[in-house]
Design a protein around this motif. Structure first.
Motif, mmCIF file in Angstrom:
data_model
loop_
_atom_site.group_PDB
_atom_site.id
_atom_site.type_symbol
_atom_site.label_atom_id
_atom_site.label_comp_id
_atom_site.label_asym_id
_atom_site.label_seq_id
_atom_site.Cartn_x
_atom_site.Cartn_y
_atom_site.Cartn_z
ATOM 1 N N GLY A 35 105.210 -2.796 92.537
ATOM 2 C CA GLY A 35 106.466 -2.964 91.825
ATOM 3 C C GLY A 35 107.349 -1.729 91.770
ATOM 4 N N ARG A 36 106.926 -0.634 92.453
ATOM 5 C CA ARG A 36 107.694 0.628 92.383
ATOM 6 C C ARG A 36 108.035 1.131 93.781
ATOM 7 N NH1 ARG A 36 109.468 2.180 87.309
ATOM 8 N NH2 ARG A 36 108.312 0.799 85.943
ATOM 9 N N ASP A 37 109.246 1.707 93.922
ATOM 10 C CA ASP A 37 109.672 2.311 95.183
ATOM 11 C C ASP A 37 108.824 3.554 95.484
ATOM 12 O OD1 ASP A 37 111.441 2.885 97.409
ATOM 13 O OD2 ASP A 37 112.261 4.486 96.158
ATOM 14 N N PRO B 111 111.912 0.789 89.804
ATOM 15 C CA PRO B 111 111.425 -0.588 89.954
ATOM 16 C C PRO B 111 112.007 -1.288 91.191
ATOM 17 C CG PRO B 111 112.426 -0.235 87.783
ATOM 18 C CD PRO B 111 112.679 0.998 88.587
ATOM 19 N N LEU B 112 111.214 -2.177 91.783
ATOM 20 C CA LEU B 112 111.675 -3.015 92.889
ATOM 21 C C LEU B 112 112.171 -4.336 92.322
ATOM 22 C CD1 LEU B 112 108.680 -2.426 95.355
ATOM 23 C CD2 LEU B 112 110.880 -1.202 95.244
ATOM 24 N N ILE B 113 113.106 -4.967 93.049
ATOM 25 C CA ILE B 113 113.583 -6.278 92.590
ATOM 26 C C ILE B 113 113.476 -7.304 93.727
ATOM 27 C CG2 ILE B 113 115.245 -5.324 90.910
ATOM 28 C CD1 ILE B 113 117.334 -6.448 93.173
ATOM 29 N N GLN B 114 113.481 -8.574 93.326
ATOM 30 C CA GLN B 114 113.535 -9.649 94.308
ATOM 31 C C GLN B 114 114.945 -10.236 94.257
ATOM 32 O OE1 GLN B 114 110.566 -12.755 93.900
ATOM 33 N NE2 GLN B 114 110.391 -12.816 96.116
ATOM 34 N N ILE C 134 112.891 -5.381 97.199
ATOM 35 C CA ILE C 134 113.701 -4.251 97.680
ATOM 36 C C ILE C 134 113.973 -3.239 96.571
ATOM 37 C CG2 ILE C 134 114.869 -5.685 99.435
ATOM 38 C CD1 ILE C 134 117.423 -5.190 97.643
ATOM 39 N N HIS C 135 114.246 -2.011 97.026
ATOM 40 C CA HIS C 135 114.707 -0.973 96.107
ATOM 41 C C HIS C 135 116.222 -0.951 96.259
ATOM 42 C CE1 HIS C 135 115.579 3.415 95.179
ATOM 43 N NE2 HIS C 135 115.180 2.887 94.043
ATOM 44 N N PRO C 136 116.957 -1.493 95.272
ATOM 45 C CA PRO C 136 118.386 -1.727 95.471
ATOM 46 C C PRO C 136 119.176 -0.462 95.791
ATOM 47 C CG PRO C 136 117.702 -2.459 93.263
ATOM 48 C CD PRO C 136 116.479 -1.938 93.951
ATOM 49 N N ALA C 137 118.833 0.660 95.191
ATOM 50 C CA ALA C 137 119.647 1.866 95.391
ATOM 51 C C ALA C 137 119.580 2.371 96.824
ATOM 52 C CB ALA C 137 119.186 2.959 94.429
ATOM 53 N N SER C 138 118.426 2.251 97.483
ATOM 54 C CA SER C 138 118.276 2.807 98.837
ATOM 55 C C SER C 138 118.269 1.734 99.907
ATOM 56 C CB SER C 138 116.945 3.564 98.944
ATOM 57 O OG SER C 138 115.867 2.644 98.835
#
Ligand SMILES: Nc1nc2c(ncn2[C@@H]2O[C@H](COP(=O)(O)OP(=O)(O)O)[C@@H](O)[C@H]2O)c(=O)[nH]1
Ligand SMILES: Nc1ncnc2c1ncn2[C@@H]1O[C@H](COP(=O)(O)OP(=O)(O)O)[C@@H](O)[C@H]1O
Length: 227
Positions: A146-148, A154-157, A127-131
């Protein structure tokens, strides 16, 4: 004046609520409200409710009902003249009752997805945490790994998507969701969709909503703000 439309989408983690509600929002012009996104926004903005919510999420727990109400109240108040689809709320019977006393829901979508499918999907979810934008490395990968897609960030798990956390989350979902599902069944507004692929479930949801939404307008008021 045309009637407003209010719907809720329910299902265990990984069942496709976010993916399907995004499609519904685009296809039918409803505003998508996501409890998970509200919480993440509040955590990012360091609000009192966000700081409190974080302490529960970090422990893999549901955020208490009074905190959820505090988070969602201002948002629902802004929405009294709009049609919306809520993803992630209600998640307890107390939340369902609070929502009940606030507005009349037209429809509840419940997603019924096998455990093995959920496990596979979540181990591949980024996920892209900010959005709150959600990707899946097989199903809907980002353009750049690995990128929104929009921001390039960056994307995170998420920790709670890891298999060891999942069994407990799913068990908990079943226990807590049952009385809510029974409540909506008794009101005659529950529609359950079963399957392993979003693309196969989607046409059924699409045709159901096509029969319910055409007269929707954004100009009437049916929902009263929470007290
Ligand atoms: N392989 C596969 N992945 C899917 C499908 N539908 C959704 N996903 C992915 O599964 C993960 C969980 O979906 P999401 O919409 O976030 O579920 P939620 O937790 O119920 O909101 C995400 O990574 C989605 O991109 C599908 O039909 N097949
Ligand atoms: N209605 C709610 N009531 C209590 N906690 C919630 C609610 N919605 C979200 N949360 C908390 O926020 C976390 C993230 O929510 P969400 O993004 O909907 O993820 P998921 O669908 O994967 O559980 C949840 O695991 C839970 O701890």
């Amino acid at each position: 004046m045309a009637k407003l439309f209010r719907a809720v989408i329910m299902g265990p983690p990984g069942s496709g609520k976010g993916t399907i509600s995004e499609r519904i929002a685009q296809r039918f012009g409803l505003t998508r409200l996501s409890s998970g996104d509200f919480i993440r926004e509040n955590i990012a903005a360091n609000t009192d409710a966000g700081v409190l919510a974080k302490t529960y999420i970090e422990r893999g727990l549901l955020v208490p009902d009074h905190v959820m109400t505090r988070l969602l109240l201002p948002r629902l108040e802004e929405m009294t003249r709009h049609s919306w689809l809520m993803d992630g709320f209600p998640r307890t019977l107390a939340q369902a009752e609070a929502l009940n006393s606030t507005c009349d829901l037209d429809l509840v979508i419940s997603l019924n997805i096998p455990y093995e499918t959920l496990k596979e999907r979540l181990s591949d979810r980024w996920i892209h945490p900010a959005s709150g934008r959600v990707y899946n490395m097989g199903f809907n990968p980002p353009h750049v790994q690995g990128r929104d897609d929009i921001s390039g960030e960056p994307l995170i798990q998420q920790d709670d998507d890891k298999p060891e956390a999942l069994v407990a989350r799913l068990r908990h979902y079943k226990d807590v969701a049952k009385p809510i599902i029974d409540l909506y069944k008794s009101k005659g507004i529950l529609h359950t969709f079963s399957g392993t692929e979003t693309d196969r479930i989607w046409p059924y949801i699409n045709s159901l909503l096509s029969t319910k939404i055409p007269s929707t307008s954004q100009t009437d008021t049916q929902c009263i703000p929470m007290p």
